[in-house]
Design an enzyme around this catalytic site. Sequence first.
Site, PDB file in Angstrom:
ATOM      1  N   ASN A   1       0.831  -1.207   0.000  1.00 56.77           N
ATOM      2  CA  ASN A   1       0.000   0.000   0.000  1.00 56.77           C
ATOM      3  C   ASN A   1       0.865   1.255   0.000  1.00 56.77           C
ATOM      4  OD1 ASN A   1       0.531  -0.855   2.699  1.00 56.77           O
ATOM      5  ND2 ASN A   1      -1.095   0.450   3.495  1.00 56.77           N
TER       6      ASN A   1
ATOM      7  N   GLU B   1      -3.325  -4.403  -2.985  1.00 52.77           N
ATOM      8  CA  GLU B   1      -3.901  -5.286  -3.999  1.00 52.77           C
ATOM      9  C   GLU B   1      -3.952  -4.592  -5.359  1.00 52.77           C
ATOM     10  OE1 GLU B   1      -5.056  -4.619  -0.985  1.00 52.77           O
ATOM     11  OE2 GLU B   1      -6.438  -6.154  -0.239  1.00 52.77           O
TER      12      GLU B   1
HETATM   13  N1  THU Z   1      -5.239  -1.357   2.710  1.00 53.40           N
HETATM   14  C1  THU Z   1      -4.716  -2.188   1.762  1.00 53.40           C
HETATM   15  O1  THU Z   1      -3.668  -1.905   1.173  1.00 53.40           O
HETATM   16  N2  THU Z   1      -5.405  -3.324   1.484  1.00 53.40           N
HETATM   17  C2  THU Z   1      -6.487  -3.752   2.156  1.00 53.40           C
HETATM   18  O2  THU Z   1      -6.994  -4.826   1.867  1.00 53.40           O
HETATM   19  C3  THU Z   1      -7.056  -2.948   3.239  1.00 53.40           C
HETATM   20  C4  THU Z   1      -6.487  -1.594   3.402  1.00 53.40           C
HETATM   21  C5  THU Z   1      -4.484  -0.145   3.042  1.00 53.40           C
HETATM   22  C6  THU Z   1      -5.081   1.150   2.602  1.00 53.40           C
HETATM   23  C7  THU Z   1      -4.467   2.115   3.583  1.00 53.40           C
HETATM   24  O3  THU Z   1      -3.173   2.479   3.122  1.00 53.40           O
HETATM   25  C8  THU Z   1      -4.298   1.289   4.848  1.00 53.40           C
HETATM   26  O4  THU Z   1      -4.354  -0.061   4.442  1.00 53.40           O
HETATM   27  C9  THU Z   1      -5.366   1.564   5.902  1.00 53.40           C
HETATM   28  O5  THU Z   1      -6.632   1.433   5.381  1.00 53.40           O
END
Ligand code: THU
Length: 166
Positions: A62, A75
């Site tokens: 992320n 993802e």
């Molecule tokens: N996030 C993801 O990368 N994937 C997920 O399945 C859930 C949430 C990230 C987005 C944000 O950077 C952080 O987690 C908190 O929501």
Amino acid sequence: MIRKDLGFHIYEVEKISELDKREQRLVQLSLEMTGKAYAPYSEFFVGAAVLLENGEIITGSNQENGAYPSGLCAERVAVFAASAMFPGVPMKIIAVSAKSTRFKIDEPVSPCGACRQVLLEYEILQRQPIKVLLAKEDGKILIIEKVHDLLPLSFSGDELKMNGPR
Ligand code: THU
């Protein structure tokens, strides 16, 4: 009125060693990718690894931004990169893991709605399932056979491709 049941199954393994070697490696890679997340705002570090039909593995984490909505989940970073680098090559499996320095993560991470929508479009396009493995630092892993299970009654986008104006 008639009732319609939309059922699906998920599988759970207690530990990573119960997966086959290929899936173990993918989960391991997604865990390693949590270390490459840029998540200074949430301190929730997510990693993803996508196995393609040609054997390539594309990873993502992320990426956040001070203008919050501009960030992107692990993802989507991974599947967009996979589609950009290998357009048209089917995605077989995506593994997703999360770690946090701030929170205790009891359950494997589960993709947000926007990621489900994006994953589903690739699954529909390639006409074969993308298996989803959801993990955390240690402990159980959830296995979902196809993205469609995560987003029943989805918006398909077909409505946007009608044969000309009404
Ligand atoms: N996030 C993801 O990368 N994937 C997920 O399945 C859930 C949430 C990230 C987005 C944000 O950077 C952080 O987690 C908190 O929501």
